[in-house]
Design a protein around this motif. Structure first.
Motif, PDB file in Angstrom:
ATOM      1  N   PRO A 284     -50.521  12.261  30.666  1.00 55.66           N
ATOM      2  CA  PRO A 284     -50.302  12.411  29.224  1.00 55.66           C
ATOM      3  C   PRO A 284     -49.123  13.321  28.937  1.00 55.66           C
ATOM      4  CG  PRO A 284     -52.576  12.880  29.814  1.00 55.66           C
ATOM      5  CD  PRO A 284     -51.806  12.744  31.083  1.00 55.66           C
TER       6      PRO A 284
ATOM      7  N   ASP B 288     -57.889   9.014  21.191  1.00 48.20           N
ATOM      8  CA  ASP B 288     -57.212   9.760  22.249  1.00 48.20           C
ATOM      9  C   ASP B 288     -58.050  10.955  22.715  1.00 48.20           C
ATOM     10  OD1 ASP B 288     -55.105   9.809  23.965  1.00 48.20           O
ATOM     11  OD2 ASP B 288     -53.584  10.175  22.441  1.00 48.20           O
TER      12      ASP B 288
ATOM     13  N   GLU C  94     -50.565  19.359  20.723  1.00 50.00           N
ATOM     14  CA  GLU C  94     -50.616  17.905  20.596  1.00 50.00           C
ATOM     15  C   GLU C  94     -50.956  17.579  19.154  1.00 50.00           C
ATOM     16  OE1 GLU C  94     -50.278  14.002  21.360  1.00 50.00           O
ATOM     17  OE2 GLU C  94     -49.826  15.578  22.798  1.00 50.00           O
TER      18      GLU C  94
ATOM     19  N   LYS D  96     -57.117  12.684  26.144  1.00 51.73           N
ATOM     20  CA  LYS D  96     -55.974  13.602  26.117  1.00 51.73           C
ATOM     21  C   LYS D  96     -56.416  14.982  25.641  1.00 51.73           C
ATOM     22  CE  LYS D  96     -51.215  13.058  25.103  1.00 51.73           C
ATOM     23  NZ  LYS D  96     -50.199  12.415  24.294  1.00 51.73           N
TER      24      LYS D  96
END
Length: 66
Positions: A2, A29, A19, A32
């Motif tokens: 990632p 997601d 992020e 991640k």
């Protein structure tokens, strides 16, 4: 592997990884986010991971001043 939206070192020596996800893709997601949180937990306090979702910049402010 990632990729992150931003990574940098704060003046106090803590590495910060950020992020950002819009609401429409954040729920897809989860892996991640889990990887980032694991990375931070295993850093012995040297790293922080911040998941900013849907322009909730308050979480970033809390992570950098907390």
């Amino acid at each position: 592997m990632p990729t992150l939206n931003w990574i940098g070192k704060q003046a106090v020596g803590i590495t910060l990884a950020v992020e950002y996800k819009g609401k429409h893709i954040a729920e897809h997601d989860k892996e991640k986010r889990q990887i980032g949180e694991l990375w931070a937990r295993r850093s012995n306090g040297r790293c922080r991971f911040v998941w900013v979702e849907n322009k909730n910049w308050q979480v970033l402010k809390e992570a950098t001043h907390g």
